[in-house]
Write an enzyme that holds these catalytic residues in place. Structure first.
Site, short mmCIF file in Angstrom:
data_model
loop_
_atom_site.label_atom_id
_atom_site.label_comp_id
_atom_site.label_asym_id
_atom_site.label_seq_id
_atom_site.Cartn_x
_atom_site.Cartn_y
_atom_site.Cartn_z
CD GLU A 25 24.55 -4.15 34.07
OE1 GLU A 25 24.72 -4.07 32.84
OE2 GLU A 25 23.95 -3.29 34.72
CG ASP A 83 19.71 -1.44 29.41
OD1 ASP A 83 20.87 -1.11 29.69
OD2 ASP A 83 19.04 -2.25 30.07
#
Ligand SMILES: [Zn+2]
Length: 131
Positions: A25, A83
């Site tokens: 990521e 998130d």
């Protein structure tokens, strides 16, 4: 300050960084100037897994930003539980990039995790201007 859009060069940089980091990521904080996102504050650190990029964002001492950006290793660009937690902490503009990291494969969410519009703007950076 209401975010009006993101500079095309900045978006291209994000896509390029996401592509080169994959399958790890990529994550960073978005900085705006006059309502336009022109800078990405990239997170230091090398180890990365499915969620650690977001968790590292979380731990940044100064979270004041227009929002955040991170990439997902697959095609799914839906925000995870972690998130959404991060989104609620800073800014109102959160980009998730997914495979294949093209100009079509990113989505912007607001602080509540709802998809929001983020126009891509062609702007001249001041540094490039001739004096
Ligand atoms: Zn995520």
């Amino acid at each position: 300050m209401q975010v009006k859009g993101i500079a095309r060069d900045t978006l291209d940089f994000i896509l390029e960084a996401s592509r080169s980091m994959a399958p790890e990521e990529f994550a960073g904080l978005l900085q705006e100037k006059d309502g336009i996102i022109t800078e990405v504050l990239i997170l230091p650190g090398t180890e990365s897994s499915d969620t650690s990029a977001v968790l590292r964002l979380y731990m940044m001492p100064n979270m004041k930003a227009a929002g955040s950006v991170h990439s997902h290793p697959g095609h799914n660009r839906s925000p995870s539980e972690a998130d959404l937690h991060l989104f609620s902490k800073t800014g109102n503009c959160h980009i998730i990039v997914g495979k294949p990291y093209s100009r079509q494969s990113w989505t912007c969410y607001d602080r509540k995790g709802k998809i929001r519009d983020l126009p891509v703007l062609d702007i001249e950076f001041e540094e490039d201007e001739e004096i």
